[in-house]
Design an enzyme around this catalytic site. Structure first.
Site, PDB file in Angstrom:
ATOM      1  CD  GLU A 106      34.471  18.431  -8.733  1.00 44.16           C
ATOM      2  OE1 GLU A 106      35.404  18.843  -9.392  1.00 44.16           O
ATOM      3  OE2 GLU A 106      34.542  18.136  -7.659  1.00 44.16           O
TER       4      GLU A 106
ATOM      5  CD  GLU B 161      35.012  14.228  -5.365  1.00 45.86           C
ATOM      6  OE1 GLU B 161      34.869  15.099  -4.811  1.00 45.86           O
ATOM      7  OE2 GLU B 161      35.637  14.277  -6.586  1.00 45.86           O
TER       8      GLU B 161
ATOM      9  CG  HIS C   2      31.997  17.878  -5.105  1.00 49.99           C
ATOM     10  ND1 HIS C   2      33.455  18.168  -4.724  1.00 49.99           N
ATOM     11  CD2 HIS C   2      31.422  18.845  -4.250  1.00 49.99           C
ATOM     12  CE1 HIS C   2      33.372  19.335  -3.834  1.00 49.99           C
ATOM     13  NE2 HIS C   2      32.113  19.800  -3.456  1.00 49.99           N
TER      14      HIS C   2
ATOM     15  CD  GLU D 287      36.849  16.840   2.156  1.00 50.96           C
ATOM     16  OE1 GLU D 287      37.500  18.020   2.294  1.00 50.96           O
ATOM     17  OE2 GLU D 287      37.230  16.687   0.874  1.00 50.96           O
TER      18      GLU D 287
ATOM     19  NE  ARG E 240      33.827  22.384  -6.301  1.00 49.26           N
ATOM     20  CZ  ARG E 240      34.801  21.862  -5.607  1.00 49.26           C
ATOM     21  NH1 ARG E 240      35.297  20.858  -5.950  1.00 49.26           N
ATOM     22  NH2 ARG E 240      35.089  22.133  -4.440  1.00 49.26           N
TER      23      ARG E 240
ATOM     24  CD  GLU F  62      33.247  17.102   0.885  1.00 51.00           C
ATOM     25  OE1 GLU F  62      34.189  17.038   0.226  1.00 51.00           O
ATOM     26  OE2 GLU F  62      32.580  17.783   1.391  1.00 51.00           O
TER      27      GLU F  62
ATOM     28  NE  ARG G 260      40.404  21.484  -5.876  1.00 48.72           N
ATOM     29  CZ  ARG G 260      39.952  20.290  -6.008  1.00 48.72           C
ATOM     30  NH1 ARG G 260      39.105  19.845  -5.637  1.00 48.72           N
ATOM     31  NH2 ARG G 260      41.007  19.360  -6.754  1.00 48.72           N
TER      32      ARG G 260
ATOM     33  CG  ASP H 101      -1.638   1.159   1.466  1.00 48.19           C
ATOM     34  OD1 ASP H 101      -1.624   1.980   0.690  1.00 48.19           O
ATOM     35  OD2 ASP H 101      -2.267   1.262   2.582  1.00 48.19           O
TER      36      ASP H 101
ATOM     37  CD  GLU I 274      35.669  13.551  -1.190  1.00 50.85           C
ATOM     38  OE1 GLU I 274      35.662  14.736  -0.711  1.00 50.85           O
ATOM     39  OE2 GLU I 274      36.182  12.982  -2.117  1.00 50.85           O
TER      40      GLU I 274
HETATM   41  N1  GLU Z   1      33.395  20.299   1.512  1.00 50.66           N
HETATM   42  C1  GLU Z   1      33.160  20.991   0.477  1.00 50.66           C
HETATM   43  C2  GLU Z   1      31.852  21.255  -0.365  1.00 50.66           C
HETATM   44  O1  GLU Z   1      31.157  21.676   0.694  1.00 50.66           O
HETATM   45  C3  GLU Z   1      34.098  20.488  -0.626  1.00 50.66           C
HETATM   46  C4  GLU Z   1      35.541  20.397  -0.503  1.00 50.66           C
HETATM   47  C5  GLU Z   1      36.228  19.584  -1.645  1.00 50.66           C
HETATM   48  O2  GLU Z   1      36.455  20.216  -2.478  1.00 50.66           O
HETATM   49  O3  GLU Z   1      36.252  18.217  -1.533  1.00 50.66           O
HETATM   50  O4  GLU Z   1      31.562  20.979  -1.221  1.00 50.66           O
HETATM   51 MG    MG Z   2      35.693  16.411  -0.925  1.00 46.60          MG
END
Ligand code: GLU
Ligand code: MG
Length: 442
Positions: free
Chosen positions: A333, A129, A242, A186, A335, A131, A315, A51, A193
């Site tokens: 990637e 990835e 990411h 990390e 993010r 974390e 980044r 259900d 991670e």
């Molecule tokens: N912790 C970071 C985030 O919130 C990323 C760190 C990294 O570049 O792996 O995206």
């Molecule tokens: Mg990372």
């Protein structure tokens, strides 16, 4: 040979006594129904009815009957029960009584967008990835306020406890067929991670969901708690998810993003894909970063993106093109996703956004290679930003036709309604911050 004979023989050989039939609701929580193994042949032939009316984002009361059809590729013996009440899990697709994939099933949503990509000649592959923080429970067993398990920093050598835990986590993930590629501390205290091998997006979404519940369980068995909350601590880095993404040609298996002649190594397809994701970054953000708390992570200074931009080394950019050591590993990637998302829905909207860029042949804006957090106000004002909070993300999502089509109207409306309720509940809260900031003066 009857269709499931080989599979049933394997289950018998593993000494399995119970099967957990799993699926997810719209927020990505794992739901499961257990059946004794003697019910398995029937379940494989006819599915298992349940259900669906009480499940977040599922059917209305009047149309609540659904059935689960196990995906045999997802078979795994739960490593923590092996040898005792040996239990295997099977991830399922959800069907309606008339045999149609259920439109509220996140796995079906992703399968549909993947089929669209295939019709255009592409297979979508993703590698996330994830974390997470390991927390020490307080004396009363609670994790509020959260206390990081250690004070290690980026790539610090693990303590015995953490080292042992990581090895146990790796063995557990491997028991589910997830190939672990790297584990590291990390940036934030207590933050880790674990990266696992990319695969087609459906398998990866299955793996990400498995990863979350398996790691939470292992942490708990070791007296700790694992959390994937995007931003448990003000002033420290948050948890990102990411996602490395690529398209390969269905016909040849070659990477469709690679063009060694281009300055960034990117083909036209890749450029249009990125342009599509930039165009829908705001509209899909509520799916990729779905909590009120997600937007506490998407702020300057913690390697999480704020500006809608792309680049190579940068980044702080939303989309990063990692240096590919060979053309076949060309990837992009994204993010902004965080590990509180429903990976099926996240991959569905990401792919739909990229495909929209390809269909409309969107031009790729210029790359941003400077540290975007350091831009002066006049420059950064020129770049659009991700939504600043969940309510803004929901507003822009409501207007994004590509996101709507990707999720399908049913799930789209359910998602928005559930998240608007969440926002309204938050809005009513009088926070500690407000009291401390205002009470002394007003
Ligand atoms: N912790 C970071 C985030 O919130 C990323 C760190 C990294 O570049 O792996 O995206
Ligand atoms: Mg990372």
């Amino acid at each position: 040979m009857p269709p499931h004979e080989a599979f049933l023989a394997r289950v018998a050989q593993d000494g399995v006594k119970f099967i957990d039939l799993q699926f997810t609701d719209i927020v990505g929580a794992v739901k499961s129904v257990a059946i004794p193994v003697n019910q398995l042949p029937e379940a494989l032939d006819h599915g298992v009815w349940f259900d669906g009316s009480s499940i977040e984002g599922f059917a209305r009361i009047a149309e609540s009957d659904m059935y689960l059809v196990p995906d045999l590729n997802s078979y795994a013996v739960l490593p923590w029960l092996a040898g005792k009440d040996t239990t295997a899990r099977l991830i399922c697709n959800v069907y309606t009584p008339n045999g149609q994939p259920f439109i509220g099933d996140p796995r079906a949503v992703l399968a549909r967008v993947l089929a669209e990509a295939e019709a255009m000649g592409f297979i979508f592959e993703t590698g996330p990835e994830l974390e997470f923080f390991l927390l020490k429970p307080n004396a009363d067993g609670s994790i509020i306020p959260p206390v990081p398990q250690d004070t290690a920093g980026y790539f610090d050598q693990p303590t015995d406890l953490v080292g042992g835990l990581r090895r146990e986590m790796t063995a557990t993930l491997e028991a589910f067929g997830i190939v672990v590629e790297a584990l590291h501390a990390e940036v934030a205290h207590g933050q880790h991670e674990i990266d696992f091998r990319y695969s087609d997006a459906l398998r990866t979404a299955d793996n990400a969901v498995t990863f979350r519940f398996a790691l939470k369980l292992i942490a708990q068995q070791n007296g700790l708690r694992a959390t994937f909350l995007p931003k448990p601590f003000r002033g420290m880095a948050g948890n990102g998810m990411h996602v490395h993404q690529s398209l390969k040609y269905k016909a040849t298996g070659h990477n469709a993003f690679a063009d060694p002649g281009d300055a960034y190594g990117l083909s036209r397809i890749a450029q249009q894909f990125i342009a599509g994701q930039l165009a829908h970054a705001r509209g899909m953000c509520a799916v990729l970063a779905p909590l009120v708390n997600s937007y506490k992570r998407l702020v300057a200074g913690y390697e999480a993106p704020v500006y809608i931009s792309w680049g190579r080394i940068n980044r702080s950019a939303l989309l990063r093109v990692p240096r590919a050591h060979r053309p076949e590993s060309t990837r992009v990637e994204l993010r902004c996703p965080d590990p509180s998302c429903n990976p099926y829905l996240a991959f569905a909207v990401m792919l739909a956004a990229g495909l929209d860029g390809i269909r409309r042949e969107l031009p790729l804006p210029a790359a941003s290679e400077e540290n975007l957090y350091l831009l002066d106000n006049s420059r950064s004002a020129a770049l659009p930003t991700l939504p600043a909070a969940l309510d803004e993300a929901l507003e822009v999502m409501a207007e994004d036709q590509v996101v709507r089509d990707a999720l399908g109207p049913h799930l789209f409306e359910r998602f928005l309604a559930a998240k608007r309720l969440e926002w309204d509940d938050y809005r009513l809260e009088v926070t500690q911050w407000e009291l401390e900031k205002y009470l002394p003066n007003y």
